[in-house]
Enzyme design. Structure first.
Site, PDB file in Angstrom:
ATOM      1  N   LYS A 218      53.302  37.318  39.115  1.00 55.10           N
ATOM      2  CA  LYS A 218      52.899  37.195  37.710  1.00 55.10           C
ATOM      3  C   LYS A 218      53.333  35.879  37.074  1.00 55.10           C
ATOM      4  CE  LYS A 218      51.894  41.955  36.670  1.00 55.10           C
ATOM      5  NZ  LYS A 218      52.271  43.221  36.076  1.00 55.10           N
ATOM      6  N   ARG A 253      55.544  47.425  43.087  1.00 57.27           N
ATOM      7  CA  ARG A 253      54.089  47.228  43.226  1.00 57.27           C
ATOM      8  C   ARG A 253      53.852  45.759  43.569  1.00 57.27           C
ATOM      9  NH1 ARG A 253      49.832  45.414  40.293  1.00 57.27           N
ATOM     10  NH2 ARG A 253      47.858  46.494  40.537  1.00 57.27           N
TER      11      ARG A 253
HETATM   12  N1  HH2 Z   1      50.008  45.029  36.905  1.00 58.91           N
HETATM   13  C1  HH2 Z   1      48.710  44.752  37.125  1.00 58.91           C
HETATM   14  C2  HH2 Z   1      47.784  45.795  37.323  1.00 58.91           C
HETATM   15  N2  HH2 Z   1      48.181  47.080  37.331  1.00 58.91           N
HETATM   16  N3  HH2 Z   1      49.892  48.696  37.136  1.00 58.91           N
HETATM   17  C3  HH2 Z   1      51.180  48.999  36.929  1.00 58.91           C
HETATM   18  N4  HH2 Z   1      51.580  50.270  36.926  1.00 58.91           N
HETATM   19  N5  HH2 Z   1      52.126  48.016  36.715  1.00 58.91           N
HETATM   20  C4  HH2 Z   1      51.787  46.698  36.688  1.00 58.91           C
HETATM   21  O1  HH2 Z   1      52.694  45.850  36.459  1.00 58.91           O
HETATM   22  C5  HH2 Z   1      50.423  46.337  36.903  1.00 58.91           C
HETATM   23  C6  HH2 Z   1      49.488  47.385  37.130  1.00 58.91           C
HETATM   24  C7  HH2 Z   1      48.256  43.336  37.160  1.00 58.91           C
HETATM   25  O2  HH2 Z   1      48.349  42.801  38.449  1.00 58.91           O
HETATM   26  P1  HH2 Z   1      47.125  42.701  39.479  1.00 58.91           P
HETATM   27  O3  HH2 Z   1      46.590  44.038  39.820  1.00 58.91           O
HETATM   28  O4  HH2 Z   1      47.530  41.886  40.646  1.00 58.91           O
HETATM   29  O5  HH2 Z   1      46.065  41.812  38.692  1.00 58.91           O
HETATM   30  P2  HH2 Z   1      44.719  42.116  37.921  1.00 58.91           P
HETATM   31  O6  HH2 Z   1      45.013  43.001  36.767  1.00 58.91           O
HETATM   32  O7  HH2 Z   1      44.242  40.743  37.498  1.00 58.91           O
HETATM   33  O8  HH2 Z   1      43.776  42.783  38.884  1.00 58.91           O
END
Ligand code: HH2
Length: 272
Positions: A218, A253
């Protein structure tokens, strides 16, 4: 113990949740696994690297992301979910839409990961009906496009904790079998908020539910390390996640499963 529908996951040691984004626009791996066959290959790799469970998401929730329709999200998610469930690994579904969660639960998803923290009653009702646990995450408003304008807190830990406590109690009262709490790093939070939440994570852990953290690649990790390219923010992510583990987090995660598994193997030997 984490309740995963027809099975459980022992949380006496920290676990790794591998991220699989079925999106064209996720911040670090957008468009890599949009095709169901490539998604399945990625899922196999994450499992081989040691993921304890997978988290499938078909809508990016990065700051400012364009929302996706129910139909589009289902089209991206469901074929991949069906194929990946065949692997036998527990699968969490990262969605804020009850219509999408309903289809995923019908196919057999083991956990619902709702970044909007079960604000929608229909989401609570679904988890209760299927007897499926939910990740309850904090974001200040349930809207990725607007959340950064709400990155203002008095005591960020107290505010996040109060929200998580209230949402957890509501869900459990309605019959959801278990909740996992997540402070929602980066969701309507600046670096200073993320650092404060991390330094005082034990206060969230003290609520008595398993805690999940997601700092993988992040922006805050980039700000701390000076690494601009999200996919290269591995070392900073591992360091922050190990710190969270010392504070009591039980599920990490992450995108980089192998790196986290190695780090946890060393950490377990020293601390566990
Ligand atoms: N962060 C993201 C998405 N889902 N869910 C939980 N529970 N906690 C988190 O910190 C979290 C999440 C964002 O990361 P990512 O899935 O890599 O990116 P994007 O939202 O751009 O798909």
């Amino acid at each position: 113990m984490l309740w995963l529908r027809d099975r459980t996951l022992d949380l006496s040691r920290p676990r790794v949740m591998g991220i699989l984004n079925l999106t064209p626009d996720s911040f670090s791996d957008g468009s890599l696994y949009l095709d169901p066959e490539r998604a399945l290959e990625r899922a196999k790799t994450l499992v081989a690297e040691g993921a304890d469970l997978l988290d499938l998401g078909a809508e990016s929730t990065r700051p400012g992301a364009e929302p996706v329709s129910v139909e589009e999200e289902k089209k991206r998610l469901l074929p991949a979910l069906e194929a990946i469930l065949e692997l036998g690994v527990p699968v969490s579904v990262d969605t804020r839409k009850p219509e999408v969660a309903a289809e995923a639960l019908k196919l057999g998803a083991h956990l619902i990961n709702d970044v909007t923290g079960l604000r929608d009653e229909r989401m609570v009702a679904l988890c209760a009906r299927y007897g499926v646990a939910a990740v309850v995450m904090h974001m200040p408003v349930p809207d990725p496009q607007a959340m950064m304008a709400h990155a203002r807190y008095g005591d960020v830990v107290a505010e996040v904790k109060a929200f998580l406590k209230a949402q957890a109690e509501r869900a459990l009262r309605a019959g959801v079998p278990q909740v996992v709490l997540d402070p929602g790093f980066g969701f309507g939070k600046l670096l200073e908020h993320n650092l404060t939440l991390l330094k005082r994570l034990e206060e969230i852990v003290a609520l008595g539910h398993p805690v999940l953290v997601g700092l993988s690649r992040k922006r805050s990790i980039g700000e701390l390390t000076g690494v601009e390219e999200p996919a290269k923010r591995v070392f900073g992510s591992v360091a922050a996640h190990l710190f969270a583990t010392m504070k009591g987090a039980r599920i990490l995660r992450v995108h980089d499963v192998a790196a986290h598994r190695e780090a946890l193997a060393a950490w377990n030997a020293l601390w566990g």
